[in-house]
Enzyme design. Structure first.
Site, short mmCIF file in Angstrom:
data_model
loop_
_atom_site.label_atom_id
_atom_site.label_comp_id
_atom_site.label_asym_id
_atom_site.label_seq_id
_atom_site.Cartn_x
_atom_site.Cartn_y
_atom_site.Cartn_z
N LYS A 168 -3.57 3.05 6.67
CA LYS A 168 -2.27 3.67 6.95
C LYS A 168 -1.57 3.90 5.62
O LYS A 168 -1.87 3.24 4.61
CB LYS A 168 -1.40 2.80 7.87
CG LYS A 168 -1.04 1.44 7.38
CD LYS A 168 0.11 1.35 6.44
CE LYS A 168 1.31 2.13 6.95
NZ LYS A 168 2.38 2.07 5.88
N THR A 179 3.65 1.92 2.23
CA THR A 179 2.56 1.09 1.74
C THR A 179 1.22 1.60 2.25
O THR A 179 1.11 2.09 3.36
CB THR A 179 2.78 -0.32 2.30
OG1 THR A 179 3.91 -0.85 1.62
CG2 THR A 179 1.58 -1.21 2.08
#
Lengths: 383, 383
Positions: A168, A179
């Site tokens: 992700k 992140t």
């Protein structure tokens, strides 16, 4: 498929109530062995989130039974209490698996500077443990999304074993808003030391060469777990190739889904005196807001390319640099080259080729354009 | 006032037809002496425009009779022909003044990678020479604008002499879209060596600490000319103070007029182990697109401040860093501090204070927010 494509892994993704809105926000990936060999690479940011500090410590042992990941909160800049929250999360996973917290990695993503809602999170661990299955890879990949519009998964088949992965966010070492978290699994039998070497080389050539907005996260983590369940000791060169392919595939998905981007830009530096020079120039060009705006406006503005090249310490002579955009050499010898009207900037993929005329080395950095949508998303969303 | 506030200077600004649209685009500043002492600082970009290469060479003599400046074209990345154009421009000015081209500096700003329309430009030099006057400072300041919405001028009075100046663009060493050009004049009697030392120190504390978008121009030039017409040898400390004040005043005007900006952000780093550390941290924070978007959205997102601080090699411990936004210490000891709801982000001026708790040094970098208007202006305008 995702992380459960290889044998020996179970996963789950549940809605624990960490995010408001009821979306999935907690993922659990479990390695049932027989091997537990593992390796990790982490953000180079000196301000590291509690789960990064925890997981770095855990990985020193070279073994992982499980990885627990949450979206909805980064648990970064949360002080000693935040670290205790990470520790408690690992302990809860260990308890659910009747195993040791010292072999549980923790990853978090979301807002910096807020404590996690631990009651919800710990209940979520129990729920996820109860739902662990060989089909859980997709739900796990879904549960780690933040601003990602789609789940990112990949898998590759090799001689007698598989490599799978989920990710992700966007970027590594210099990621976009969110992140970058990534878990890669394999059922090959590979030692922790070999996993470590393979993962470092694979990420250096893939995630490390994404530079969506030059910002470096506090939480970036890439983990590689081997179950050995396929009973195959792979050829290490082939194994590295497969892991690199999975990383490259996931990196490409991250780039295409980068926040607010309308173009995927490959900054290809050739003719460099060293690979380091090629990377330095590629990064400088990738970080030029002016150039990224020009690409957004479909303006083949090679002057902004040269202005960015000129900020570096790479070996080159300004009057020997050539620049092509989408194959048209619009700058030759540091001055006007072919007709800029010939450059077709309409495709989503834009390739900027910079020939330094200084040597045989090359490297490519991948970035995105700078758009009003990027500004909107990052001024409206607190992360 | 501007560059003609001090005695001994004449100036003019004319429409030479370099820009389409009929706006003023050529400025001439002439020093009638008795002194011709001068100094200059130039872009650190290794890709330097022809006028920068020319003027650096001229300034080695420490003397300037005149400065000719054009907007409408940067004459950068134009090869040997572009250098010949700059040379011809200086020769034309010398001819009009019956003087030597070796004491004529040239500055250009506008699009990179296009030749200047030399017929128009050379005719413009004649027109400007014919219009030179003691009142010409404002017209000259107007003629060097590109995307500047207003002219930038300044002057300061000292004991028996004056310092005046004009500028265009935004930033120095890391300017925004447009090149930064600045001409400062004084009627004090100061040697070229002293002018050089004073100018380097003054720009290091002012223009060098503007960082609107991290991009470095090919054309940045700051010149300081002394006519000695006031017949005063100034106290050098006072003189440096006045020059620094003029630079700071112009720098502030550049920042407020930066393209598309809605906020003027002061990144104030205190408690640093060295001034270099303070500057490094200030620049890293100033270049965080994520933070600049957050400020635009009036979100006191201190997590993005810490994430940027963490990318530097400055001396600090993550759990000892404190961050205030507009005076509210919302991050203490690297974790949550005072209530972020107390931060008023509505004023145009936003101050981000970062206390590294590592020493006695400090520095402030000035930047702007990142807005959809910036993207729009820089994707639509080819420069």
């Amino acid at each position: 498929m995702s992380v459960t494509a290889p044998l020996g892994f179970r996963a789950a993704g549940v809605a624990a109530g960490i995010k408001s809105g009821g979306a999935r926000d907690l993922a659990l990936v479990v390695n049932d062995g027989p091997s537990r060999a593992a390796a990790g690479v982490f953000t180079a940011n000196r301000v590291k989130a509690a789960p990064v500090l925890w997981s770095q410590q855990v990985l020193k042992g070279g073994r992982l039974r499980a990885v627990v990941l949450n979206s909805g909160g980064a648990n970064a800049c949360t002080g000693p209490e935040g670290f205790q929250d990470t520790h408690a999360t690992a302990e809860k996973v260990a308890e659910a698996l009747s195993d040791s917290a010292g072999e549980v990695a923790v990853c978090s993503t979301g807002l910096i500077g807020e404590r996690l809602p631990m009651d919800a999170l710990l209940s979520g661990v129990d729920a996820a443990a109860a739902q662990l299955s060989r089909d859980g890879g997709l739900a796990a990949a879904d549960a780690i999304r933040t601003t990602d519009t789609v789940s990112k998964i990949s898998f590759k088949r090799a001689a007698g074993y598989m490599v799978g992965g989920m990710a992700k966010g966007a970027g590594m070492l210099a990621p976009a808003l969110a992140t970058m978290l990534c878990v890669i699994t394999t059922d090959a039998d590979v030692s922790a030391d070999d996993l470590d070497a393979v993962l470092r080389r694979a990420t250096a050539k893939t995630f490390d060469r994404l530079d969506a907005d030059g910002c470096m996260s506090t939480n970036d983590t890439v983990l590689l777990l081997a179950s050995g369940a396929a009973g195959v000791k792979p050829d290490l060169a082939e194994f590295e190739q497969k892991v690199t392919e999975v990383c490259a595939d996931l990196a490409r998905q991250l780039l295409v889904d980068a926040e607010g981007a309308s173009k995927a830009i490959a900054v290809e530096v050739v003719g460099a005196a060293s690979e380091r020079d090629a990377l330095t120039v590629g990064r400088a060009v990738s970080r030029s807001n002016l150039l990224k705006c020009a690409v957004h406006g479909e303006d083949p503005n090679w002057g902004r390319v040269l202005a960015a090249v000129g900020t570096t310490d790479a070996a080159f002579e300004p009057d020997r640099v050539n620049v092509a955009i989408n194959g048209i050499w619009i700058c030759r010898g540091g001055a006007v080259g072919d007709d800029r009207a010939k450059v077709d900037m309409r495709p989503r993929d834009v390739t900027i080729t910079i020939d330094l005329s200084a040597g045989p080395h090359s490297a490519t950095i991948h970035t995105t354009d700078l758009t009003a949508a990027y500004v909107h998303e990052n001024s409206a969303y607190s992360s």
